[in-house]
Each structure stands twice: as C-alpha cells, then as structure tokens.
Design a protein around this motif. Structure first.
Motif, PDB file in Angstrom:
ATOM      1  N   GLU A 130       9.941   5.397   6.436  1.00 24.58           N
ATOM      2  CA  GLU A 130      10.217   5.546   7.631  1.00 24.58           C
ATOM      3  C   GLU A 130       9.194   6.629   8.134  1.00 24.58           C
ATOM      4  O   GLU A 130       8.800   6.538   9.558  1.00 24.58           O
ATOM      5  CB  GLU A 130      11.613   6.206   7.791  1.00 24.58           C
ATOM      6  N   GLU A 131       8.682   7.321   7.723  1.00 23.07           N
ATOM      7  CA  GLU A 131       7.788   8.231   8.009  1.00 23.07           C
ATOM      8  C   GLU A 131       6.311   7.968   8.131  1.00 23.07           C
ATOM      9  O   GLU A 131       5.565   8.396   9.050  1.00 23.07           O
ATOM     10  CB  GLU A 131       7.782   9.636   7.196  1.00 23.07           C
ATOM     11  N   ASN A 132       6.086   6.762   7.525  1.00 24.75           N
ATOM     12  CA  ASN A 132       4.629   6.282   7.536  1.00 24.75           C
ATOM     13  C   ASN A 132       4.582   5.069   8.113  1.00 24.75           C
ATOM     14  O   ASN A 132       3.526   4.528   8.252  1.00 24.75           O
ATOM     15  CB  ASN A 132       4.290   6.185   5.922  1.00 24.75           C
ATOM     16  N   LEU A 133       5.594   4.434   8.294  1.00 25.79           N
ATOM     17  CA  LEU A 133       5.664   3.160   9.157  1.00 25.79           C
ATOM     18  C   LEU A 133       5.451   3.299  10.625  1.00 25.79           C
ATOM     19  O   LEU A 133       6.162   3.999  11.197  1.00 25.79           O
ATOM     20  CB  LEU A 133       6.996   2.140   8.944  1.00 25.79           C
ATOM     21  N   LYS A 134       4.576   2.925  11.372  1.00 23.51           N
ATOM     22  CA  LYS A 134       4.230   3.046  12.717  1.00 23.51           C
ATOM     23  C   LYS A 134       4.426   1.767  13.422  1.00 23.51           C
ATOM     24  O   LYS A 134       4.430   0.688  13.100  1.00 23.51           O
ATOM     25  CB  LYS A 134       2.596   3.346  12.959  1.00 23.51           C
ATOM     26  N   SER A 135       5.103   2.005  14.558  1.00 20.97           N
ATOM     27  CA  SER A 135       5.577   1.014  15.620  1.00 20.97           C
ATOM     28  C   SER A 135       4.139   0.280  15.870  1.00 20.97           C
ATOM     29  O   SER A 135       3.150   0.753  16.409  1.00 20.97           O
ATOM     30  CB  SER A 135       6.251   1.587  16.628  1.00 20.97           C
ATOM     31  N   ARG A 146       0.750  -1.305  -0.034  1.00 21.62           N
ATOM     32  CA  ARG A 146      -0.028   0.047  -0.009  1.00 21.62           C
ATOM     33  C   ARG A 146       0.814   1.225   0.059  1.00 21.62           C
ATOM     34  O   ARG A 146       0.816   2.260  -0.882  1.00 21.62           O
ATOM     35  CB  ARG A 146      -0.967  -0.003   1.281  1.00 21.62           C
ATOM     36  N   LEU A 147       2.045   1.121   0.828  1.00 23.03           N
ATOM     37  CA  LEU A 147       2.770   2.479   0.613  1.00 23.03           C
ATOM     38  C   LEU A 147       3.456   2.557  -0.413  1.00 23.03           C
ATOM     39  O   LEU A 147       3.873   3.660  -1.145  1.00 23.03           O
ATOM     40  CB  LEU A 147       3.790   2.324   1.913  1.00 23.03           C
ATOM     41  N   LYS A 148       4.056   1.429  -1.202  1.00 25.18           N
ATOM     42  CA  LYS A 148       4.735   1.421  -2.288  1.00 25.18           C
ATOM     43  C   LYS A 148       3.789   2.102  -3.482  1.00 25.18           C
ATOM     44  O   LYS A 148       4.264   2.856  -4.365  1.00 25.18           O
ATOM     45  CB  LYS A 148       5.077   0.028  -2.517  1.00 25.18           C
TER      46      LYS A 148
END
Length: 296
Positions: free
Chosen positions: A291-296, A252-254
């Motif tokens: 890195e900005e959109n992946l949440k822990s 989805r991010l890609k």
C-alpha cells in the motif's frame, strides 16, 4: 557475580595489588555475618595462563594472547565467583569487551587502576627474573600505548585508583561496589540474536506469492478495497490504486520485501520482544508495504 578488572603500566605492581585484594575479599566471604551468594575469589593473569611477556613484542602474538585471556575469563564467570583479571588491560576497547561479557552474565563490575611512575616501572622491570621481564623496547611501547581508565566511561566505572605509595587498595569500597552496586542488563550489543522458526522462509515466500496471485486475480482497475483469502485475521484486505497492477510490478515489490525479511530470518534479530513470522503477521506487513509503494 563480580568482575574486577586490574589495569596499569607493565611492572607497576598489579599482581601485588591483586594478591592484596584477593586475600581481603576472601576474608569478607568467610566472615560468619556474610550471607550473600559469593563463595570464592579467582584470579586470572598472564602468569596463571602461562602467557609469556614476549607475546607483547609484536601484534601478531599479542592478539591471540588477549583472546586466550578473554576465553579464560568467560569460562570462569559465575554467580558465586569474584573474578579478578590481572593483566595489562591497557586497551580501552578490550576493557569494553570484558565489560560487555560481564553485563551479558549480569555481573557487577569495577576497575582498579594501579598507578606507578614510568621510571619506577622501568626500574622494577630490570630487577625481575628473566622470564618475567619485558623487552626494553616492548616496555616503552606499552607505556606509550597505554590508554588510561576513566571514571567518565561506563566500562571503567566504578574506578578505584591505587598509587604505588598506598599500603593497601580500598578493598572495603571495592567490596561495596561488587556486592551492592547496580547490575546493568545486557545491551543490544550483547544480546543473542533471536532465531526464526525453521519454516519461516517457506512461509514468507508462500504468503507473499499468494497475496500477489490474489491481487492479480481480483483487481478490477477501479481501485479500492480487495479482500484477501490468504489470511483469516489481522489485515485480510488491501487498498488498491485505481489502475491494474502488472505482474512484473508486483513481483518487483515482492522481491524487495522478501530480500529484506530474508536477512532478518537467516541472520537473526535483536529486536525487543518476540518476532512473529506467522502467516498472519507476514500478510499484514506485506500488505502495508504494498500500500505504501503502489502508486495510483
């Protein structure tokens, strides 16, 4: 090297002023003491382009007529030419369009506002030959719609006003403006879009897909730094959150990243400087995006 825009009411004496300006400018160019690049003066008008006054009777015929004038203007622009556009030029948007075209060609510009009273314009229209007359209703409509030039806006500046009572226009000042005035660089609205390499889309897809594959294969769920072997330079690693990412999340991010950058590739960009579509650059941008959109 210069564009002079003539503007005024219909039948206000624009062509007579154009002839005066043209004749004096030609004398300046032929003066033995002049050593500049200008070599000729060209005047464009509705008459020289065989555009009939009836074209102003309705918007359907007026619009293509302006297109013909604009195309002819672009064709005559040159570094050794003073181009005088003798037409109504009564719409400020059209004068702005001409100004932008001149800036793209790095020409100096000025506007000459030919002024006559409305009653004089009506009288002079009556005394013209039939083929040069405006329909009475059209004349009144053009006078009503006229958008007067202003020295406060950049596309009309410098502005020289010539009254119907003046013997000759201020040609010496016009000459100063078109030979010594500042040459303004093209703005972003006139710059041509920089095209991406032919393989940019392929590189975008392959690079982002490889990064997704590397993340899926290398993640441990503990988070932290993961080295990427898809790019040897710039940023060959990514900082992952402390969990495992799913394939659907990364895809989805890609897709979001690729969609945005595909538009820039296919439509071009007017960003300052060269836009780098190499694998290293795409890797750096995509990793930062993840890195900005992946949440822990």
């Amino acid at each position: 090297m210069a564009l002079i825009t003539i503007s005024g009411y219909p039948c206000s004496g624009k062509t007579r002023r154009t002839e005066q300006i043209s004749a004096i400018l030609e004398q300046y160019i032929k003066d033995p003491t002049y050593e500049g690049p200008l070599r000729k003066v060209i005047s464009l008008s509705d008459d020289t382009l065989h555009l009939k006054r009836a074209s102003y009777d309705d918007s359907g015929s007026e619009k293509p007529m302006r297109g013909t004038l604009f195309t002819a203007m672009q064709r005559e622009m040159a570094s050794d030419t003073i181009l005088i556009v003798d037409s109504l030029n009564y719409i400020k948007g059209f004068r702005y369009q001409m100004y932008c075209a001149a800036r793209e060609m790095k020409l100096r510009v000025c506007t000459v506002f030919v002024v006559a009273t409305q009653d004089l314009c009506r009288l002079w229209n009556k005394t013209r030959k039939d083929e040069l007359k405006y329909n009475v209703e059209t004349l009144e409509n053009l006078i009503f719609r006229y958008e007067e030039p202003s020295s406060m806006v950049r596309w009309d500046s410098p502005l020289f006003t010539v009254l119907w009572t003046d013997n000759i226009p201020p040609v010496s000042q016009i000459w100063e403006a078109i030979t010594k005035g500042a040459v303004k660089p093209p703005n972003s609205g006139t710059l041509a879009a920089a095209k991406a390499p032919v393989d940019a889309l392929h590189t975008l897809e392959q690079t982002t897909a490889a990064i997704v594959s590397n993340i899926l294969a290398g993640q441990t769920g503990a988070g932290g730094r993961l080295n990427l072997n898809s790019s040897p330079t710039l940023k060959p690693y990514i900082i992952l959150p402390s969990r495992n990412m799913t394939l659907s999340e990364l895809q989805r991010l890609k897709r979001q990243f690729v969609t945005v950058h595909r538009k820039a590739i296919t439509l071009g960009t007017i960003e300052k400087g060269a836009v780098d579509w190499a694998e290293d650059s795409i890797t750096s941008k995509f990793v930062t995006y993840l890195e900005e959109n992946l949440k822990s």
